[in-house]
Motif scaffolding. Structure first.
Motif, PDB file in Angstrom:
ATOM      1  N   LEU A  60     -36.826 -73.984 -19.758  1.00  0.00           N
ATOM      2  CA  LEU A  60     -36.859 -73.535 -21.278  1.00  0.00           C
ATOM      3  C   LEU A  60     -35.584 -72.934 -21.478  1.00  0.00           C
ATOM      4  CD1 LEU A  60     -40.583 -72.909 -22.274  1.00  0.00           C
ATOM      5  CD2 LEU A  60     -39.113 -74.501 -22.782  1.00  0.00           C
ATOM      6  N   GLY A  61     -35.413 -71.765 -20.575  1.00  0.00           N
ATOM      7  CA  GLY A  61     -34.006 -71.300 -20.846  1.00  0.00           C
ATOM      8  C   GLY A  61     -32.899 -71.912 -20.598  1.00  0.00           C
ATOM      9  N   ALA A  62     -32.993 -73.030 -20.002  1.00  0.00           N
ATOM     10  CA  ALA A  62     -31.606 -73.886 -19.801  1.00  0.00           C
ATOM     11  C   ALA A  62     -31.553 -74.639 -21.307  1.00  0.00           C
ATOM     12  CB  ALA A  62     -31.563 -74.653 -18.838  1.00  0.00           C
ATOM     13  N   ALA A  63     -32.825 -74.933 -21.658  1.00  0.00           N
ATOM     14  CA  ALA A  63     -32.908 -75.975 -22.740  1.00  0.00           C
ATOM     15  C   ALA A  63     -32.400 -74.998 -24.207  1.00  0.00           C
ATOM     16  CB  ALA A  63     -34.302 -76.379 -23.184  1.00  0.00           C
ATOM     17  N   TYR A  64     -32.784 -73.645 -24.193  1.00  0.00           N
ATOM     18  CA  TYR A  64     -32.363 -72.882 -25.206  1.00  0.00           C
ATOM     19  C   TYR A  64     -30.762 -73.020 -25.289  1.00  0.00           C
ATOM     20  CZ  TYR A  64     -31.049 -68.622 -27.271  1.00  0.00           C
ATOM     21  OH  TYR A  64     -30.422 -67.549 -27.938  1.00  0.00           O
ATOM     22  N   GLY A  65     -30.236 -72.773 -23.962  1.00  0.00           N
ATOM     23  CA  GLY A  65     -28.819 -72.874 -23.957  1.00  0.00           C
ATOM     24  C   GLY A  65     -28.187 -73.998 -24.390  1.00  0.00           C
ATOM     25  N   THR A  66     -28.605 -75.317 -24.175  1.00  0.00           N
ATOM     26  CA  THR A  66     -28.255 -76.424 -24.354  1.00  0.00           C
ATOM     27  C   THR A  66     -28.304 -76.567 -26.134  1.00  0.00           C
ATOM     28  OG1 THR A  66     -29.367 -77.271 -22.762  1.00  0.00           O
ATOM     29  CG2 THR A  66     -28.706 -78.936 -24.399  1.00  0.00           C
ATOM     30  N   LEU A  67     -29.466 -76.039 -26.637  1.00  0.00           N
ATOM     31  CA  LEU A  67     -29.306 -76.140 -28.127  1.00  0.00           C
ATOM     32  C   LEU A  67     -28.394 -75.528 -28.792  1.00  0.00           C
ATOM     33  CD1 LEU A  67     -31.212 -77.193 -30.500  1.00  0.00           C
ATOM     34  CD2 LEU A  67     -32.580 -75.099 -30.186  1.00  0.00           C
ATOM     35  N   PHE A  84     -39.442 -82.122 -25.547  1.00  0.00           N
ATOM     36  CA  PHE A  84     -38.201 -81.450 -26.435  1.00  0.00           C
ATOM     37  C   PHE A  84     -37.118 -81.217 -25.289  1.00  0.00           C
ATOM     38  CE2 PHE A  84     -36.507 -77.528 -28.189  1.00  0.00           C
ATOM     39  CZ  PHE A  84     -35.866 -78.190 -29.246  1.00  0.00           C
ATOM     40  N   VAL A  85     -37.531 -80.537 -24.142  1.00  0.00           N
ATOM     41  CA  VAL A  85     -36.498 -80.195 -23.161  1.00  0.00           C
ATOM     42  C   VAL A  85     -35.644 -81.581 -22.777  1.00  0.00           C
ATOM     43  CG1 VAL A  85     -36.076 -79.277 -20.774  1.00  0.00           C
ATOM     44  CG2 VAL A  85     -37.543 -78.097 -22.254  1.00  0.00           C
ATOM     45  N   ASP A  86     -36.750 -82.649 -22.414  1.00  0.00           N
ATOM     46  CA  ASP A  86     -35.953 -83.816 -21.970  1.00  0.00           C
ATOM     47  C   ASP A  86     -34.991 -84.350 -23.160  1.00  0.00           C
ATOM     48  OD1 ASP A  86     -37.280 -83.671 -19.680  1.00  0.00           O
ATOM     49  OD2 ASP A  86     -38.855 -85.172 -20.386  1.00  0.00           O
ATOM     50  N   LEU A  87     -35.555 -84.379 -24.487  1.00  0.00           N
ATOM     51  CA  LEU A  87     -34.749 -84.717 -25.637  1.00  0.00           C
ATOM     52  C   LEU A  87     -33.233 -84.011 -25.721  1.00  0.00           C
ATOM     53  CD1 LEU A  87     -34.673 -86.471 -28.114  1.00  0.00           C
ATOM     54  CD2 LEU A  87     -35.693 -84.595 -29.453  1.00  0.00           C
ATOM     55  N   LEU A  88     -33.184 -82.764 -25.541  1.00  0.00           N
ATOM     56  CA  LEU A  88     -32.130 -82.088 -25.476  1.00  0.00           C
ATOM     57  C   LEU A  88     -31.093 -82.570 -24.628  1.00  0.00           C
ATOM     58  CD1 LEU A  88     -33.360 -78.530 -26.425  1.00  0.00           C
ATOM     59  CD2 LEU A  88     -32.161 -80.065 -27.951  1.00  0.00           C
ATOM     60  N   THR A  89     -31.974 -82.663 -23.431  1.00  0.00           N
ATOM     61  CA  THR A  89     -30.815 -83.267 -22.200  1.00  0.00           C
ATOM     62  C   THR A  89     -30.338 -84.240 -22.491  1.00  0.00           C
ATOM     63  OG1 THR A  89     -32.106 -82.086 -20.586  1.00  0.00           O
ATOM     64  CG2 THR A  89     -30.856 -83.781 -19.730  1.00  0.00           C
ATOM     65  N   LEU A  90     -30.918 -85.232 -22.995  1.00  0.00           N
ATOM     66  CA  LEU A  90     -30.486 -86.823 -23.568  1.00  0.00           C
ATOM     67  C   LEU A  90     -29.458 -86.766 -24.436  1.00  0.00           C
ATOM     68  CD1 LEU A  90     -30.670 -89.821 -23.146  1.00  0.00           C
ATOM     69  CD2 LEU A  90     -32.271 -89.626 -25.076  1.00  0.00           C
ATOM     70  N   ILE A  91     -29.777 -85.640 -25.489  1.00  0.00           N
ATOM     71  CA  ILE A  91     -28.605 -85.560 -26.539  1.00  0.00           C
ATOM     72  C   ILE A  91     -27.276 -84.783 -25.919  1.00  0.00           C
ATOM     73  CG2 ILE A  91     -28.098 -84.386 -28.607  1.00  0.00           C
ATOM     74  CD1 ILE A  91     -30.810 -84.304 -29.398  1.00  0.00           C
ATOM     75  N   SER A  92     -27.402 -84.004 -24.813  1.00  0.00           N
ATOM     76  CA  SER A  92     -26.318 -83.352 -24.403  1.00  0.00           C
ATOM     77  C   SER A  92     -25.666 -84.423 -23.555  1.00  0.00           C
ATOM     78  CB  SER A  92     -26.645 -82.318 -23.259  1.00  0.00           C
ATOM     79  OG  SER A  92     -27.369 -82.685 -22.092  1.00  0.00           O
ATOM     80  N   VAL A  93     -26.000 -85.543 -23.080  1.00  0.00           N
ATOM     81  CA  VAL A  93     -25.420 -86.368 -22.371  1.00  0.00           C
ATOM     82  C   VAL A  93     -24.726 -87.578 -23.256  1.00  0.00           C
ATOM     83  CG1 VAL A  93     -25.483 -88.497 -20.831  1.00  0.00           C
ATOM     84  CG2 VAL A  93     -26.873 -86.385 -20.240  1.00  0.00           C
ATOM     85  N   SER A 130     -19.072 -79.430 -22.875  1.00  0.00           N
ATOM     86  CA  SER A 130     -19.530 -79.342 -21.585  1.00  0.00           C
ATOM     87  C   SER A 130     -20.373 -78.167 -21.223  1.00  0.00           C
ATOM     88  CB  SER A 130     -17.992 -79.139 -21.068  1.00  0.00           C
ATOM     89  OG  SER A 130     -17.518 -77.524 -21.042  1.00  0.00           O
ATOM     90  N   LEU A 131     -20.310 -77.018 -22.007  1.00  0.00           N
ATOM     91  CA  LEU A 131     -21.343 -76.036 -21.746  1.00  0.00           C
ATOM     92  C   LEU A 131     -22.783 -76.563 -22.048  1.00  0.00           C
ATOM     93  CD1 LEU A 131     -19.653 -72.893 -23.307  1.00  0.00           C
ATOM     94  CD2 LEU A 131     -19.321 -74.039 -21.021  1.00  0.00           C
ATOM     95  N   ALA A 132     -23.073 -77.562 -23.249  1.00  0.00           N
ATOM     96  CA  ALA A 132     -24.237 -78.030 -23.329  1.00  0.00           C
ATOM     97  C   ALA A 132     -24.893 -79.048 -22.449  1.00  0.00           C
ATOM     98  CB  ALA A 132     -24.071 -78.789 -25.057  1.00  0.00           C
ATOM     99  N   LEU A 133     -23.959 -79.765 -21.937  1.00  0.00           N
ATOM    100  CA  LEU A 133     -24.201 -80.865 -20.787  1.00  0.00           C
ATOM    101  C   LEU A 133     -24.658 -80.097 -19.643  1.00  0.00           C
ATOM    102  CD1 LEU A 133     -24.639 -83.427 -19.865  1.00  0.00           C
ATOM    103  CD2 LEU A 133     -22.015 -83.453 -19.436  1.00  0.00           C
ATOM    104  N   ALA A 134     -23.867 -78.916 -19.065  1.00  0.00           N
ATOM    105  CA  ALA A 134     -24.363 -78.241 -18.102  1.00  0.00           C
ATOM    106  C   ALA A 134     -25.775 -77.522 -18.334  1.00  0.00           C
ATOM    107  CB  ALA A 134     -23.159 -77.050 -17.804  1.00  0.00           C
ATOM    108  N   ASN A 135     -25.940 -76.919 -19.385  1.00  0.00           N
ATOM    109  CA  ASN A 135     -27.123 -76.529 -19.522  1.00  0.00           C
ATOM    110  C   ASN A 135     -28.338 -77.643 -19.850  1.00  0.00           C
ATOM    111  OD1 ASN A 135     -27.762 -73.678 -19.948  1.00  0.00           O
ATOM    112  ND2 ASN A 135     -26.197 -74.010 -21.265  1.00  0.00           N
ATOM    113  N   GLY A 136     -28.006 -78.811 -20.397  1.00  0.00           N
ATOM    114  CA  GLY A 136     -28.847 -80.068 -20.163  1.00  0.00           C
ATOM    115  C   GLY A 136     -29.159 -80.436 -18.661  1.00  0.00           C
ATOM    116  N   ILE A 137     -28.179 -80.556 -17.859  1.00  0.00           N
ATOM    117  CA  ILE A 137     -28.463 -80.866 -16.632  1.00  0.00           C
ATOM    118  C   ILE A 137     -29.362 -79.904 -15.753  1.00  0.00           C
ATOM    119  CG2 ILE A 137     -27.511 -81.381 -14.415  1.00  0.00           C
ATOM    120  CD1 ILE A 137     -25.102 -82.531 -15.777  1.00  0.00           C
ATOM    121  N   ALA A 171     -31.528 -77.700 -17.267  1.00  0.00           N
ATOM    122  CA  ALA A 171     -33.001 -77.816 -17.547  1.00  0.00           C
ATOM    123  C   ALA A 171     -33.501 -78.862 -16.836  1.00  0.00           C
ATOM    124  CB  ALA A 171     -32.741 -78.116 -19.097  1.00  0.00           C
ATOM    125  N   GLN A 172     -33.053 -79.862 -16.457  1.00  0.00           N
ATOM    126  CA  GLN A 172     -33.999 -80.990 -15.410  1.00  0.00           C
ATOM    127  C   GLN A 172     -33.962 -80.399 -14.114  1.00  0.00           C
ATOM    128  OE1 GLN A 172     -35.627 -83.202 -17.008  1.00  0.00           O
ATOM    129  NE2 GLN A 172     -34.662 -82.531 -18.704  1.00  0.00           N
TER     130      GLN A 172
END
Length: 514
Positions: free
Chosen positions: A87-94, A275-284, A461-468, A470-471
């Motif tokens: 969740l902390g990583a997902a927050y960073g992704t957002l 929600f976390v998975d959705l953010l990861t997908l968007i970050s990719v 690149s920072l969003a993608l790092a957080n998205g990965i 988060a998983q």
């Protein structure tokens, strides 16, 4: 994500922006403003804002994952460690995904000054919401902070650049002072919030972050007269009719998304995990779209596409490093809270103080690294080599943790504090080397038709790092600590070595950028 388009040219005469019929210069006064260590006084205003923004943002992050993982009896949310870190990583992704939209809004609708101002207001409101000991208020606060940081973060650096004329030799030194200010806040924030969280309660720590952001806003508004380009109008404003329709569309879209989200939550489909998975997908998807549009654009010539191919490699290297860096506030905090001593030379300190070590090392190391590059002059490494060194140092910071976490089966074993501190030292050095070189390379390698949207790629690149992350962090606590830190660290080192191996090709691809 806003529609990606080539940057238009501002209307009106060069160096001016039209505001209600009055031409306001966007260029700062001649370089005789040396009130702040030989730099423009506006740099003090912007650096002061960043001190408090980083104080609040990273102060809150130092205790956020620990708050998620703490039991209800301890005042926390009682999550599993891997879930808390995810969740902390997902927050960073957002946060970093919204930063892309924040840059676009500043360019086209709000202007930099108002974007930063309203971003700061949202951040402060978010921290005040998190100070209320109610779970719903915590989630609302995180949403407000994400939106506010997205507006503020990409535009402050842009305002720093506007303090200088293109030929002003003080520019690089000014950005160095600005970067040090960021890390002063990163150092002080966790010290204060962690002490309050340990001695008064989690929400007292969140309150300190709120007060810090409020102080930053006060000095920002008080010093606004020293800022260049503070016009209410954006530099690349949309035509009035299109701006009105765009604002209406943004508001309508936001309402639709909010209503849809509430309905999906009510129906039980939109869970926290989804929600976390959705953010990861968007970050990719987002960076793939950005790069595709640039490569296919007729406004990007062959030389620019060649340099852009080189930048793709640097982009992926940034992802590998920041995947490690952002865990300084998640898995490394969790490891320190359960497996590390909180004593140095007989002095006991809160676990969150470990996070301050990263900011402290960056404040100390930034001038050393800058001085080294100046001393080396033309002999300094190529930008791609610097970035590779940063990635390798990030990987080594994780590999270092394999040593104290191996071969100890006793639950009572606590590693010495120096292991965590040493890991942060490697990570801080890598961050100083990579971030400064990476941001510089980003501005130099960007196609001219997309020049003002360049930093969006870096934030992606920072969003993608957080998205990965988060998983991946979901595995934390489910595999052994040596395996977790060892595998992730080894992957980062391998990426850095691969960039070094591709050095000859990168030099050709990035030419004439050094």
């Amino acid at each position: 994500m806003p529609r990606i388009e080539p940057d238009p040219q501002p209307t009106g005469p060069p160096g001016a922006t039209e505001v209600t019929g009055v031409q306001e210069p966007t260029q700062p006064p001649p370089g005789d403003d040396t009130a702040f260590f030989g730099q423009p006084k506006g740099l003090l205003t912007l650096s002061g804002l960043e001190v408090w923004e980083r104080f609040s943002f990273l102060g809150m992050q130092a205790i956020l994952v620990l708050f998620f993982a703490a039991t209800a009896a301890q005042g926390g949310m009682g999550m599993e460690p891997g879930t808390a870190a995810s969740l902390g990583a997902a927050y960073g992704t957002l946060v970093y995904l919204v930063s892309v939209a924040g840059g676009w809004l500043a360019d086209r609708i709000l202007g930099s000054y108002r974007s930063v101002l309203w971003g700061g207001v949202l951040i402060a409101c978010g921290h005040y919401a998190m100070a209320i000991p109610v779970n719903a208020s915590t989630w609302a606060g995180l949403g407000l902070i994400s939106a506010g940081t997205g507006l503020l973060k990409p535009n402050v650096a842009n305002m720093v650049g506007k303090l200088y004329r293109t030929e002003d030799q003080r520019r690089d030194a000014g950005f160095a002072l600005y970067y040090m200010a960021i890390n002063i806040g990163a150092f002080l924030g966790p010290l204060v919030t962690s002490w309050l969280a340990d001695n008064k309660g989690w929400h007292w720590g969140f309150s300190a972050a709120a007060i810090g952001m409020t102080l930053g806003l006060i000095q920002y508004v008080a010093g606004r007269r020293h800022l260049a380009g503070r016009s209410a109008a954006p530099e690349f404003a949309l035509p009035p009719q299109k701006m009105r329709s765009t604002v209406r569309a943004i508001i309508a879209g936001a309402v639709v998304v909010a209503v849809l989200a509430v309905l999906l939550v009510w129906a039980g489909w939109l869970t926290m995990g989804r929600f976390v998975d959705l953010l990861t997908l968007i970050s990719v998807i987002a960076p793939v779209i950005y790069f595709t549009v640039m490569f296919l654009s007729s406004r990007v010539d062959a030389d620019e596409k060649r340099r852009l191919r080189g930048y793709v490699v640097l982009f992926l290297a940034s992802v590998a490093f920041n995947f490690i860096l952002f865990q300084a506030y998640s898995t490394m905090m969790l490891l320190a809270s359960t497996n590390a001593q909180t004593q140095i030379l007989g002095f006991t300190f809160p676990v969150g103080w470990y996070a301050s070590a990263l900011g402290a090392f960056e404040v100390l190391l930034a001038p050393v690294v800058a001085g080294l590059w100046l001393r080396m002059g033309s002999r300094q490494p190529h930008a791609s080599r610097k970035i590779a060194i940063g990635v390798i140092l990030g990987g080594l910071s994780f590999l270092l943790l394999v040593v104290p976490t191996s071969g100890h089966s006793s639950d009572t074993y606590k590693m010495a504090a120096w292991w965590i501190v040493g890991s942060y030292l490697l990570l801080g050095l890598g961050d100083v080397i990579l971030q400064t070189s990476g941001m510089s390379a980003t501005t130099k390698l960007a196609p001219k038709a997309f020049s003002s949207q360049t930093m969006a790629l870096w934030f992606l690149s920072l969003a993608l790092a957080n998205g990965i992350q988060a998983q991946t962090v979901k595995l934390y606590g489910k595999v052994s600590d040596p395996a977790y830190f060892g595998v992730n660290g080894a992957i980062a080192v391998a990426v850095g070595l691969a960039v070094i191996a591709a050095g000859a090709w990168l030099k050709r691809a990035m030419h004439p950028v050094h």
